[in-house]
Scaffold this active site. Structure first.
Site, short mmCIF file in Angstrom:
data_model
loop_
_atom_site.label_atom_id
_atom_site.label_comp_id
_atom_site.label_asym_id
_atom_site.label_seq_id
_atom_site.Cartn_x
_atom_site.Cartn_y
_atom_site.Cartn_z
N CYS A 124 82.93 67.44 -27.22
CA CYS A 124 83.54 68.40 -28.15
C CYS A 124 82.54 68.67 -29.26
O CYS A 124 81.34 68.43 -29.09
CB CYS A 124 84.88 67.89 -28.66
N ASN A 176 82.95 64.93 -31.93
CA ASN A 176 83.15 63.62 -31.26
C ASN A 176 84.03 62.68 -32.09
O ASN A 176 83.85 61.47 -32.08
CB ASN A 176 81.80 62.96 -30.93
N CYS A 187 87.64 63.89 -32.51
CA CYS A 187 89.03 64.24 -32.16
C CYS A 187 89.21 64.35 -30.64
O CYS A 187 89.77 63.46 -30.00
CB CYS A 187 89.46 65.54 -32.85
N ARG A 188 88.75 65.45 -30.05
CA ARG A 188 89.10 65.73 -28.66
C ARG A 188 88.36 64.86 -27.65
O ARG A 188 88.98 64.28 -26.75
CB ARG A 188 88.86 67.22 -28.36
N SER A 189 87.02 64.78 -27.75
CA SER A 189 86.30 64.05 -26.69
C SER A 189 86.53 62.54 -26.72
O SER A 189 86.63 61.92 -25.65
CB SER A 189 84.81 64.40 -26.66
N ASP A 195 90.75 73.09 -31.03
CA ASP A 195 90.24 72.18 -32.05
C ASP A 195 91.37 71.85 -33.03
O ASP A 195 91.90 72.74 -33.69
CB ASP A 195 89.09 72.89 -32.76
P1 4NP Z 1 86.37 67.56 -32.42
O1 4NP Z 1 87.02 68.11 -33.79
O2 4NP Z 1 85.28 68.53 -32.06
O3 4NP Z 1 87.50 67.59 -31.48
O4 4NP Z 1 85.86 66.16 -32.73
C1 4NP Z 1 86.27 68.43 -34.92
C2 4NP Z 1 85.81 67.44 -35.73
C3 4NP Z 1 85.10 67.76 -36.89
C4 4NP Z 1 84.87 69.08 -37.21
C5 4NP Z 1 85.33 70.09 -36.37
C6 4NP Z 1 86.02 69.75 -35.22
N1 4NP Z 1 84.18 69.41 -38.39
O5 4NP Z 1 84.01 70.62 -38.66
O6 4NP Z 1 83.72 68.52 -39.11
#
Ligand code: 4NP
Length: 158
Positions: A7, A10, A12-14, A124
């Site tokens: 993602c 790294n 939340c989703r992955s 997201d």
């Molecule tokens: P992820 O979510 O890609 O599922 O880990 C996010 C985590 C952090 C951010 C965006 C999405 N950020 O902008 O910091």
């Protein structure tokens, strides 16, 4: 079989996909030998544990994400992993730009393995409300079951 979930951050989703898929695989396909990891295309959160909201939502379903730490995708990942599964198109494009030509066919969207959910990207959840984290878990549980089915068919065909 080595599988990498990817993602943006790294956190939340992955990491959710890493832990949920590991649990689904050990329950439904203990015979398939798997190496499972996750990484982000951006380095904003390197070294951090998964987002607190992600950890709490996962814990309510019995998944423990507390030991994970965020890392970015590295060039060697394109050599090491057989399947590199992006959570959305933006991250798939980022992988396509970085992957050497011989590794491009290892890149896919994770929700290809859950056609029944009717969407192709795991949204997201970072800037949204609490329901976003539940939705992420629902989608990832579905796609994990679909991916296990896919691997089973592949194992039978081999
Ligand atoms: P992820 O979510 O890609 O599922 O880990 C996010 C985590 C952090 C951010 C965006 C999405 N950020 O902008 O910091």
């Amino acid at each position: 079989m080595k599988i990498l979930f990817v993602c943006l951050g790294n956190i939340c989703r992955s990491p959710t996909a890493e832990v949920v898929f590991r649990a689904v695989a050990s329950g439904e396909a203990p015979d398939i030998v798997l190496e499972i990891d996750s990484a982000g295309t951006a380095g904003y959160h390197v070294g951090e544990p998964p987002d607190r909201r992600t950890r709490q939502a996962a814990a309510r379903r019995g998944y423990d994400l507390s030991a994970l730490r965020a890392r970015v995708v590295e060039p060697r990942d394109f050599e090491n992993f057989d399947l590199i599964l992006a959570m959305d198109r933006e991250n798939l494009s980022a992988l396509e730009r970085r992957a050497p030509p011989h590794a491009r066919d290892r890149l896919r969207l994770f929700l290809e393995f859950a056609p029944e959910v009717g969407i192709t990207e795991v949204p997201d959840p970072y800037y949204g409300g609490p329901n976003g984290f539940e939705d992420v878990l629902d989608l990832i549980e579905e796609a994990s079951r679909g991916l296990i089915e896919h691997l089973r068919r592949q194992t039978r065909a081999a």
